[in-house]
Each structure stands twice: as C-alpha cells, then as structure tokens.
Design a protein around this motif. Structure first.
Motif, PDB file in Angstrom:
ATOM      1  N   ARG A 429       9.104  -4.056   6.354  1.00 28.54           N
ATOM      2  CA  ARG A 429      10.554  -4.005   5.951  1.00 28.54           C
ATOM      3  C   ARG A 429      11.495  -3.326   6.684  1.00 28.54           C
ATOM      4  N   SER A 430      10.826  -2.595   7.507  1.00 26.76           N
ATOM      5  CA  SER A 430      11.554  -1.846   8.569  1.00 26.76           C
ATOM      6  C   SER A 430      11.961  -2.938   9.939  1.00 26.76           C
ATOM      7  N   LEU A 431      11.030  -4.069   9.668  1.00 23.75           N
ATOM      8  CA  LEU A 431      11.216  -5.229  10.635  1.00 23.75           C
ATOM      9  C   LEU A 431      12.172  -6.335  10.274  1.00 23.75           C
ATOM     10  N   ASP A 432      11.881  -6.602   8.768  1.00 22.87           N
ATOM     11  CA  ASP A 432      12.493  -7.752   8.108  1.00 22.87           C
ATOM     12  C   ASP A 432      12.710  -7.226   6.674  1.00 22.87           C
ATOM     13  N   GLU A 433      13.722  -6.857   6.359  1.00 18.70           N
ATOM     14  CA  GLU A 433      14.164  -6.230   5.118  1.00 18.70           C
ATOM     15  C   GLU A 433      13.878  -7.210   3.794  1.00 18.70           C
ATOM     16  N   SER A 434      13.597  -8.417   4.301  1.00 20.37           N
ATOM     17  CA  SER A 434      13.434  -9.537   2.950  1.00 20.37           C
ATOM     18  C   SER A 434      11.791  -9.542   2.811  1.00 20.37           C
ATOM     19  N   THR A 435      11.032  -8.855   3.352  1.00 22.06           N
ATOM     20  CA  THR A 435       9.597  -8.715   3.155  1.00 22.06           C
ATOM     21  C   THR A 435       9.453  -8.595   1.535  1.00 22.06           C
ATOM     22  N   ASP A 436       8.470  -9.369   0.781  1.00 20.09           N
ATOM     23  CA  ASP A 436       8.323  -9.191  -0.520  1.00 20.09           C
ATOM     24  C   ASP A 436       7.175  -8.391  -0.938  1.00 20.09           C
ATOM     25  N   LEU A 437       5.973  -8.540  -0.138  1.00 15.31           N
ATOM     26  CA  LEU A 437       4.810  -7.793  -0.625  1.00 15.31           C
ATOM     27  C   LEU A 437       3.761  -7.442   0.782  1.00 15.31           C
ATOM     28  N   ALA A 438       2.853  -6.936   0.341  1.00 19.81           N
ATOM     29  CA  ALA A 438       1.925  -6.594   1.544  1.00 19.81           C
ATOM     30  C   ALA A 438       0.322  -6.575   0.767  1.00 19.81           C
ATOM     31  N   LEU A 439      -0.487  -7.088   1.489  1.00 20.73           N
ATOM     32  CA  LEU A 439      -1.742  -7.184   1.061  1.00 20.73           C
ATOM     33  C   LEU A 439      -2.958  -6.708   2.137  1.00 20.73           C
ATOM     34  N   MET A 440      -3.791  -5.910   1.697  1.00 20.51           N
ATOM     35  CA  MET A 440      -4.570  -5.055   2.610  1.00 20.51           C
ATOM     36  C   MET A 440      -6.060  -5.589   2.128  1.00 20.51           C
ATOM     37  N   ASN A 441      -7.056  -5.727   3.084  1.00 19.80           N
ATOM     38  CA  ASN A 441      -8.458  -6.157   2.878  1.00 19.80           C
ATOM     39  C   ASN A 441      -9.254  -4.925   2.667  1.00 19.80           C
ATOM     40  N   PRO A 442      -9.952  -5.071   1.385  1.00 18.75           N
ATOM     41  CA  PRO A 442     -10.585  -3.940   1.060  1.00 18.75           C
ATOM     42  C   PRO A 442     -11.679  -3.485   2.205  1.00 18.75           C
ATOM     43  N   GLY A 443     -12.355  -4.146   2.915  1.00 18.49           N
ATOM     44  CA  GLY A 443     -13.276  -3.806   3.932  1.00 18.49           C
ATOM     45  C   GLY A 443     -12.407  -3.163   5.122  1.00 18.49           C
ATOM     46  N   GLY A 444     -11.309  -3.177   5.276  1.00 18.34           N
ATOM     47  CA  GLY A 444     -10.547  -2.328   6.061  1.00 18.34           C
ATOM     48  C   GLY A 444     -10.435  -0.953   5.845  1.00 18.34           C
ATOM     49  N   VAL A 445     -10.716  -0.398   4.590  1.00 14.92           N
ATOM     50  CA  VAL A 445     -10.386   0.808   4.295  1.00 14.92           C
ATOM     51  C   VAL A 445     -11.986   1.432   4.278  1.00 14.92           C
ATOM     52  N   ARG A 446     -12.170   2.297   5.347  1.00 17.92           N
ATOM     53  CA  ARG A 446     -13.473   2.671   5.781  1.00 17.92           C
ATOM     54  C   ARG A 446     -13.795   3.874   4.991  1.00 17.92           C
ATOM     55  N   ALA A 447     -12.922   4.979   4.494  1.00 11.46           N
ATOM     56  CA  ALA A 447     -13.098   6.064   3.924  1.00 11.46           C
ATOM     57  C   ALA A 447     -12.023   6.780   2.970  1.00 11.46           C
ATOM     58  N   ASP A 448     -12.231   7.909   2.252  1.00 10.51           N
ATOM     59  CA  ASP A 448     -11.426   8.557   1.213  1.00 10.51           C
ATOM     60  C   ASP A 448     -10.449   9.243   2.475  1.00 10.51           C
ATOM     61  N   LEU A 449      -9.185   9.489   1.691  1.00 11.45           N
ATOM     62  CA  LEU A 449      -8.329  10.769   2.289  1.00 11.45           C
ATOM     63  C   LEU A 449      -8.840  11.981   1.447  1.00 11.45           C
ATOM     64  N   THR A 450      -9.350  13.015   2.214  1.00  9.74           N
ATOM     65  CA  THR A 450      -9.856  13.930   1.391  1.00  9.74           C
ATOM     66  C   THR A 450      -8.779  15.219   1.234  1.00  9.74           C
ATOM     67  N   TYR A 451      -8.398  15.791   0.149  1.00 14.25           N
ATOM     68  CA  TYR A 451      -7.573  16.917   0.162  1.00 14.25           C
ATOM     69  C   TYR A 451      -8.119  18.302   0.831  1.00 14.25           C
ATOM     70  N   ALA A 452      -9.553  18.494   0.691  1.00 14.27           N
ATOM     71  CA  ALA A 452     -10.071  19.732   1.264  1.00 14.27           C
ATOM     72  C   ALA A 452      -9.908  19.577   2.683  1.00 14.27           C
ATOM     73  N   ALA A 453      -9.524  20.861   3.313  1.00 15.67           N
ATOM     74  CA  ALA A 453      -9.549  20.944   4.812  1.00 15.67           C
ATOM     75  C   ALA A 453     -10.555  20.729   5.634  1.00 15.67           C
ATOM     76  N   SER A 454     -10.087  19.901   6.524  1.00 20.61           N
ATOM     77  CA  SER A 454     -11.398  19.428   7.664  1.00 20.61           C
ATOM     78  C   SER A 454     -10.651  20.465   9.018  1.00 20.61           C
ATOM     79  N   GLY A 455     -11.607  21.427   9.170  1.00 18.59           N
ATOM     80  CA  GLY A 455     -11.249  22.260  10.333  1.00 18.59           C
ATOM     81  C   GLY A 455     -10.121  23.204  10.103  1.00 18.59           C
ATOM     82  N   ASP A 456      -8.942  23.265  10.664  1.00 14.04           N
ATOM     83  CA  ASP A 456      -8.274  24.575  10.529  1.00 14.04           C
ATOM     84  C   ASP A 456      -6.729  24.050  10.001  1.00 14.04           C
ATOM     85  N   GLU A 457      -6.792  22.932   9.612  1.00  9.43           N
ATOM     86  CA  GLU A 457      -5.122  22.289   9.238  1.00  9.43           C
ATOM     87  C   GLU A 457      -4.702  22.585   7.756  1.00  9.43           C
TER      88      GLU A 457
END
Length: 604
Positions: A429-457
């Motif tokens: 939508r930042s390129l074309d505000e008329s965009t209606d929807l987005a679809l993502m392939n499940p195999g392209g999601v390779r891991a969880d986003l985890t809440y616990a700290a990884s390292g020092d962040e």
C-alpha cells in the motif's frame, strides 16, 4: 578433526551463454570419489575389523540443517521425547558446536565410519549463514567431517551457479570476499544430484553418485532431490534444468554401481514422510503406525540393491522399516531438521560379497544435546562470522509482547504467517494504496518470533537477525492484479491438484477472510461464498490488487494462477517490509501482540 581432501567437481565452471543456456557437468559416468579414510582419523578398532569375512560399518546421517549453526530457538530447537510409560517431554537440542561433538563421540572406537546428508544443508538459513550466502555453513560442515551430501530443493534457492560456487569455492560474484585475503574454499565433500539434469543433454549437473572408501571397504552413495523441486524454488535459478523421477534415477545408478563392483549402496533422498508420532524416539514400526507420505512409495519401488534410504525434506524424525520390491525389510531414516538429531546406522559389511548384510542394519536417532562441551574449532569459526554479522544481526527492529508462533503452531493459519502478510500488505500500500490483500506461503515462514531474549537485547526485542531467521529468502514483495474468479482459483490450488494431499494454506492479511472446510475434499474445501475482502463478498468479475512474494508470483508451490497476474509491480525485499512494519507498529512501551490467526474459519 578437519580433513583437507579438497573435492574438485568434475564439471567445468558454470558458463552462462547469451541466451541463458547452462554449460553443465561432464557425462554421468564421471562420479565423485573419495580417497580412503579410516573413521575420520583412524580411531581404534571396533569388533569385526580383523581378518574375518565381515567387518563393522557405521553411517552417520543428517538432513535439513538449513544453516542452523547456532542453537535454534523456539519450536525449531525442540524435540519431543517419549518415555516408556507413554508420557512425553520437550527437550532442547541443536547447534553445530554440539553436533560436531556428538558426531565425534559417535565415531569413537569405530574404524569404519562415514558421515552423509540428505539435502537442504543450506538455504532458508538464519542470518549468520544467510548474510554470507551460506559460506559459514559449508565451512562448518567441512569442520565437522561431512563426507558426502545429496542436494535438496533449498540448495537451489540462489540458483545452480551459486550451488556450483558452494562446491568449488571462490568469492561471491556480487558481494565478493568478506575479508581481504580470505577466499572461500568451497566444500570438502561432494554434492550429488543424480536426478537433476541438463534438459537438453540429460546429463546430471553434478556427480550422480560417490563411492566412498571407508577403511578399505567401498560404499556407493546416490543423491537425489524430490522430483517436484522445480515447483518449490524460484524459476530463474533453475532455467534449463530438469528434475527427474527419484526411483528411476536411483535404480539406474544402482545398476551402474553394481557393474563397477560396488554392491553396498545407500540412497540419499531429499523426500520424506510422516511418522505416526512426533517423538524422535518413537518405535516407528510399533502398533502398525509406520510411515506415510511420498517416501513410502519411493522406498517400496527402489531397487532391492539399495541397502538403506537416508531421507529428508519433511523435517520429521523416524527410523522405519519399509519392504523393498523383493519383500525384504529395509530401513528408511530421517533426522528431523536444524541439526537437532543425527541418525546412527550400524551394519556388517561382507568383504567377499562387497555388500552390506541387510539383516544386520540397525539404526536410531541420537539427540544433539547441549550438555556437552562445544567443539572449540566450531566455536572459533562461528565467532569469526559473528563478528562480521553482529552489526546487522543485533540491530533492533521492533518489540513483541509474546511469542509469535510459526508453522509449529500446528494450525492451517498461524500468527507469524499473518504478521508477514500484514507487513507485505502495508509495504504494498505504500507503493499502491489500492492494494486489497496480501498472501504469504506457509513454507516461507521458517521459525517463530520468540519473546525471550537472544543475547543481550532484552525480552520482547526483535532484532534484524531474529526476523531474518523467520523470513530468510530475500524475495521481493510483488503486486499483481487478479480477478475475483482467479483469486478463488488460487484458494482452490491450496487444497487441490499437487497440494491436495498436503495442503499449502496461504497466510492471509487482515481484511481477507473465508471458510476452510476440512471435512470436504479437493477444491470443495474452499467455501466459495464465504470469501470476503475488507468485509465485502468476493466479486468474481471484479479486479483485485494482490501482494505476494516473488516466489509465489512466479507460480511457486503449485500456485499457477498467481503467475497469470497482470499489471505487475516489484517492491522491496520482503525482510525489509517486515522490519519496517515492526518498527512502525511497535515500541518498548507498546509491543506488538501476536495476531489472533482467526481470518480463516476452519471446519473439521
């Protein structure tokens, strides 16, 4: 531990003609071979290594490492352990510093040991490897003693030319060398690709098999990837290649090896199955549970001259028995993914018959636990690459209030998939505000986003490296026009045709909703009159602006209708879109909550 028997690919260097044709490898009769080595350094003898007719042979196997050099986090770093009373517990495993130690320990006392892999060692990798085009993973595999590996589909993520570079070495053609005076040397082991051929000549692009001299006995390994690889990788990188039938290919090269006097044959097959239990130590053959999935028919039809099948692709743990065409039991194995397990196969080798004694073959999956001391050489290697990667990897890009689950959620729609779809919709939508929807392939999601700290962040902080681990393919966000009728066809392609047996449910952006009826079959699983776009019923005659990644835009994963989209517009890198979305929609004081994953109503 590291042996320097540099493997030189028989093929000449890749040449790209003006028309885009590939100059490929030499005739298939040329194969990779390795000089004799004695249990990775000639460890002391094990029973059966004297002058008798049979000697002991050990095969250690991994698959689907996906560049998981550091201990994987979230569900990607967990295994299910089954106790004798049937209860289960979750244990953490993986990390190449520990994998190297576990393999070395398994080799102790073994005079004849060989280490092999069944594909997807690289590709879809975390930032520590992916940022450097997987050179760190190849160097780690060299260090831990890999002898031979078959290719998987992800070996083609950056194209055939890049696979050849990973084999032969040399600096990246665009990024160059990462440190002055340090040129990437390539793999110390051969990659095998028996069923990947030049579509004009029929010649394999890499060696089809490798005969390994293991302490004086010869064992042939044939490497194949799944025939459907072309449907799940970006087309530009495999132009001019053909992926042939796995069984026909293995059977052909089994006969070739037999004519060469090599009767001990193991197939490295990047195709897999699904065991009845997710526990890595479950008895696969107990209670008739067995194995399902594509590998079953492959195993049943593969020549009886093959003594075992080491498999992958489905990321499942199993050591199962499947009868060969002559009705004799044969082991089929897989060691999950991300270096959490390795398979240990033990067998007797008959020196008079030059063959493995089939009835002697036993196997089990072994946990790569983190209680052991990490191997210093691997730690040193990772530290080298971390120093180069840290400025990028440690940059914070957002904040989350809890874990955002990926495919491990176990549901057709999952929170991390929705998050990525929302990010791509925002970028579109930042390129074309008329965009209606987005679809993502499940195999392209390779891991969880985890809440616990990884390292020092700090807890809840999402770094660029963590985001890259979730979405590592460096696709672009592409915009295209589809009619409502075509959009319905896309939804049907999730659950029909080549995806009917194993549906690939596209992850929807906010505002796109429908009902998935799992009690039906084929395309009927999509309830057509339930589909809505931003609260309005889908109009088959209307035109919708849809955002997908470049892999899907090319028809990947069996979504041929997406390749028919019109009025294309190519946006930015999909990881940049995710980073921008997290930065814009979260803060330390207002972290992003996991999406509720309620856009698809599931009837089951």
């Amino acid at each position: 531990m590291h042996r320097r028997h540099r493997y030189q690919l028989a093929a000449s260097a890749l040449a790209v003609a003006a028309a885009g044709a590939l100059a490929l490898a030499p005739p298939a009769a040329q194969a990779a071979s390795s000089g004799g080595h004695d249990g990775h350094g000639g460890h002391g003898g094990h029973g059966g290594h004297g002058g008798g007719r049979t000697v002991d042979l050990q095969v250690l196997a991994i698959n689907d490492l996906h560049g998981a050099l550091e201990p994987p986090t979230g569900s990607n770093g967990e295994l299910t352990h089954e106790h004798e009373d049937g209860t289960t517990e979750t244990i953490e495993a993986g990390g190449v510093e520990y994998l190297a130690g576990a393999l070395a320990e398994a080799r102790e006392g073994e005079r004849r040991s060989v280490t092999v892999a069944a594909g997807d060692l690289v590709g879809a990798t975390p930032l520590l490897s992916g940022l450097f085009h997987d050179e760190p993973t190849i160097e780690a595999l060299n260090e831990l003693g890999m002898d031979v590996a078959g290719v998987g589909n992800h070996e083609f993520d950056e194209g055939y030319a890049e696979l050849i570079r990973l084999q032969e070495g040399g600096c990246h053609p665009v990024d160059g060398c990462y440190v002055d005076g340090r040129e990437f040397a390539g793999s110390d082991f051969p990659y095998l690709a028996a069923n990947v051929v030049d579509e004009d000549t029929g010649i394999p692009i890499l060696a089809p098999y490798s005969v390994q001299n293991v302490g004086g006995v010869k064992v042939g390994f044939i490497g194949v990837t799944l025939e459907g690889t072309a449907d799940i990788v970006t087309q530009e990188g495999i132009a001019g290649l053909e992926f042939r039938d796995e069984v026909e290919t293995i059977n052909h090269y089994t006969r070739v090896l037999e004519r060469k006097g090599v009767n001990a044959v193991i197939a490295l097959v990047h195709e897999g199955g699904y065991p009845a239990s997710e526990a890595y130590n479950h008895d696969c053959d107990a209670d008739g549970g067995g194995l399902s999935g594509p590998i079953v028919e492959i195993a049943r039809q593969t020549d009886a001259g093959v003594d075992a099948l080491v498999t992958g692709h489905t990321h499942q743990p199993y050591v199962c028995t499947i009868p060969d065409p002559e009705g004799q039991d044969r082991l089929v194995t897989s060691a999950s993914s991300n270096g959490r397990l390795f398979t240990e196969l033990s067998m007797s080798y008959d020196r008079r018959a030059n063959d493995i004694v089939r009835t002697s073959v036993t196997g089990s999956n072994v946990v790569v636990d983190r209680d052991r001391e990490p191997v210093a050489e691997l730690t040193e290697l990772l530290d080298f690459w971390r120093e180069l990667a840290d400025p990028v990897a440690n940059a914070p890009i957002g904040y989350i209030s809890a874990d955002i689950a990926g495919r491990g959620a176990g549901t057709p729609e999952f929170p991390a998939g929705d998050l990525i779809a929302d990010a791509q919709l925002a970028h579109a939508r930042s390129l074309d505000e008329s965009t209606d929807l987005a679809l993502m392939n499940p195999g392209g999601v390779r891991a969880d986003l985890t809440y616990a700290a990884s390292g020092d962040e700090g807890d809840g902080v999402v770094t660029y490296g963590e985001g890259f681990t979730v979405q590592p393919f460096s696709n672009t966000v592409n915009l295209l026009d589809l009619t409502g009728e075509q959009l319905l066809a896309v939804l049907a392609e999730q659950v029909s045709g080549e995806n009917e047996a194993a549906p690939k449910i596209l992850q929807p952006s906010e505002g796109f909703a429908y009902t998935l009826d799992l009690t039906a079959s084929g395309a009927d699983r999509i309830v057509a009159d339930s589909v809505t776009v931003n609260g309005e019923p889908l109009d088959p005659a209307a035109t919708y602006r849809v955002a997908v990644n470049s892999f899907l835009a090319g028809g990947g994963d069996g979504f041929a209708t997406l390749a028919e989209g019109t009025n294309p517009l190519v946006g930015e890198d999909d990881m940049a879109a995710l980073a921008d979305y997290l930065t814009a929609n979260s803060s330390a004081d207002a972290p992003l909550d996991p999406p509720t994953a309620d856009r698809i109503t599931v009837v089951q």
